[in-house]
Design an enzyme around this catalytic site. Structure first.
Site, PDB file in Angstrom:
ATOM      1  N   SER A   1      36.058  26.680  -5.255  1.00 11.96           N
ATOM      2  CA  SER A   1      34.873  25.850  -5.438  1.00 11.96           C
ATOM      3  C   SER A   1      34.263  25.500  -4.090  1.00 11.96           C
ATOM      4  O   SER A   1      34.975  25.141  -3.149  1.00 11.96           O
ATOM      5  CB  SER A   1      35.238  24.574  -6.193  1.00 11.96           C
TER       6      SER A   1
ATOM      7  N   CYS B   1      42.259   6.078 -15.928  1.00 11.19           N
ATOM      8  CA  CYS B   1      42.014   5.208 -17.070  1.00 11.19           C
ATOM      9  C   CYS B   1      41.581   6.063 -18.251  1.00 11.19           C
ATOM     10  O   CYS B   1      40.519   6.675 -18.228  1.00 11.19           O
ATOM     11  CB  CYS B   1      40.937   4.186 -16.719  1.00 11.19           C
TER      12      CYS B   1
ATOM     13  N   GLY C   1      34.977  25.467  -9.966  1.00 16.05           N
ATOM     14  CA  GLY C   1      36.364  25.864 -10.175  1.00 16.05           C
ATOM     15  C   GLY C   1      36.794  25.783 -11.630  1.00 16.05           C
ATOM     16  O   GLY C   1      37.559  26.622 -12.107  1.00 16.05           O
TER      17      GLY C   1
ATOM     18  N   ASN D   1      46.474  19.712  -6.200  1.00 14.65           N
ATOM     19  CA  ASN D   1      45.359  18.849  -5.838  1.00 14.65           C
ATOM     20  C   ASN D   1      45.766  17.395  -5.615  1.00 14.65           C
ATOM     21  O   ASN D   1      45.074  16.653  -4.920  1.00 14.65           O
ATOM     22  CB  ASN D   1      44.265  18.903  -6.914  1.00 14.65           C
TER      23      ASN D   1
ATOM     24  N   GLN E   1      41.903  23.880  -4.123  1.00 16.08           N
ATOM     25  CA  GLN E   1      42.259  23.035  -2.974  1.00 16.08           C
ATOM     26  C   GLN E   1      42.620  23.842  -1.737  1.00 16.08           C
ATOM     27  O   GLN E   1      42.438  23.370  -0.614  1.00 16.08           O
ATOM     28  CB  GLN E   1      43.429  22.123  -3.339  1.00 16.08           C
TER      29      GLN E   1
ATOM     30  N   THR F   1      20.865  32.151 -14.695  1.00  9.05           N
ATOM     31  CA  THR F   1      20.036  32.355 -13.505  1.00  9.05           C
ATOM     32  C   THR F   1      20.850  32.136 -12.236  1.00  9.05           C
ATOM     33  O   THR F   1      21.561  31.136 -12.094  1.00  9.05           O
ATOM     34  CB  THR F   1      18.839  31.383 -13.522  1.00  9.05           C
TER      35      THR F   1
ATOM     36  N   HIS G   1      32.278  22.970  -3.106  1.00  5.17           N
ATOM     37  CA  HIS G   1      32.146  21.588  -2.629  1.00  5.17           C
ATOM     38  C   HIS G   1      33.426  21.020  -2.023  1.00  5.17           C
ATOM     39  O   HIS G   1      33.425  19.915  -1.492  1.00  5.17           O
ATOM     40  CB  HIS G   1      31.624  20.677  -3.747  1.00  5.17           C
TER      41      HIS G   1
END
Length: 393
Positions: A200, A326, A72, A152, A180, A238, A202
């Site tokens: 995306s 963080c 994404g 998200n 999302q 590729t 995954h």
């Protein structure tokens, strides 16, 4: 750890067994490079095109409008940088929002350093973009509007069809980061006035490292990665045949299960939200109560740090994510929550819980009990909470 409950499905999802099995032959027997000219590779190239065709149909698009990327973030970068480069003679003004994923925001910042002007639209307290604000922001030199489909962090689903219509009325291209939303909500790119879309694999139980970029036919855009002639000469590299074929399988499964999955997840999500708001005082739900992703619940717990709560959840076998991050040793509140108008001290106490169809009611009950004990423990160590309670009494 006696128990493992995964509630961070907005970050990534596990690869389904059917997806893994669909991919296996292209790591073992059918391992050829799809761009090679001999028969062995030609068969693999044909399977890649079949995958492209099925994903296109899922979006109401044409096969030649689907491009495969590494994820994404690459698709977002391509949309913004590609259009900026292609339309630089027409104008250098881009419109986005303050609650976008950093793949959009950091790309916009990059473009600003190279002479482009970016307008960042405000959102309301639930994370919605006001279509009137978009209309007012469009100028004669505006070349692109990029607004995410669903946030998200807080799960709010934007009025994409209306926003796209406004962009088109002014002759401006419209891109949406749908990472999302893809596979979780019905999307028809034509009906919703979308010229470009990022997704995306995954996020829908497909493999990592595979992205989808929808680009409306005849849209002028510059290539993003130069090299070979893959992806019709527009994106070199590729071809990830196994990943693409696995993505198509994940999309096929998502399409079949979408309606029933939405119903199931929404019921569990609402049960989670109701219990948390009822049983843990001084808690806020972030994002719209109804117009949100079916699996998303994002809370702010006053008088605690979200990172500390996330650690306690982890110790109890619950995997979640915090709206805080963080950065350079400092705890920074989520830019999304700040854009909603939340004070920094409240925004720092956020936790995002994202469910899947494998999440059970028992998982939710256990999670709520752990949340209650953990929040109570953290508040007991907070002098601000002690002062607040003293003043309340």
């Amino acid at each position: 750890m006696e128990r493992f409950i995964y509630l961070d499905n907005a970050a990534t999802t596990k690869v389904l067994p059917e997806v893994f099995e669909a991919m296996k032959p292209y790591f073992e027997e059918q391992y050829g490079n799809p761009s090679s000219s001999y028969t062995f590779s030609g068969r693999i190239a044909g399977k890649v095109e079949e995958a492209r065709d099925s994903i296109a149909k899922f979006l109401g698009a044409k096969r030649e409008e689907i491009y495969f990327t590494s994820g994404g973030s690459e698709s977002d970068n391509w949309a913004l940088k590609g259009i900026a480069d292609a339309f630089r003679e027409k104008g250098k003004h881009i419109i986005t929002t303050k609650i976008e994923h950093h793949a959009i925001l950091h790309t916009a910042e990059y473009l600003e350093k190279h002479g482009y002007e970016v307008t960042y639209l405000d959102v309301d307290e639930n994370g919605f973009v006001n279509p009137e604000d978009l209309e007012k922001a469009i100028r004669p030199d505006t070349i692109l509007v990029s607004i995410m489909f669903a946030n998200n962090e807080i799960g709010t689903v934007e009025p994409i069809k209306e926003l796209g219509r406004i962009a088109h009325q002014h002759g401006v291209l419209f891109h949406t980061d749908a990472v999302q939303a893809f596979g979780h909500l019905p999307i028809d790119v034509n009906e919703m006035n979308i010229d470009m879309l990022s997704a995306s694999s995954h996020k829908i139980n497909g493999p990592k490292g595979v992205g989808i970029f929808y680009l409306r036919r005849n849209t002028n855009i510059e290539s993003f990665i130069h090299g070979g002639a893959q992806e019709r000469g527009r994106r070199a590299g590729t071809t990830n045949a196994a990943g693409i074929i696995g993505t198509a399988k994940a999309v096929e499964i998502a399409a079949k299960k979408m309606e029933q999955r939405i119903i199931y997840e929404r019921e569990l999500r609402d049960y989670l939200i109701e219990r948390v708001l009822k049983e843990i005082p001084y808690t806020r739900l972030n994002g719209d109560r109804e117009l949100r992703l079916s699996n998303n619940a994002n809370f702010c717990f006053r008088f605690i740090e979200g990172e500390s709560l996330m650690i306690l959840l982890d110790l109890s076998g619950i995997e979640a994510s915090s709206g805080s991050a963080c950065t350079s040793g400092a705890l920074d509140p989520s830019h999304v929550l700040l854009a909603l108008g939340l004070p920094k001290d409240i925004a720092r106490g956020s936790i995002r819980l994202t469910l899947s169809e494998e999440t059970t009611k028992d998982d939710i009950d256990y999670t709520v009990e752990v949340l209650k004990k953990s929040v109570e423990r953290l508040r007991s160590m907070s002098p601000f909470y002690a002062d607040f309670i003293k003043n309340q009494n």
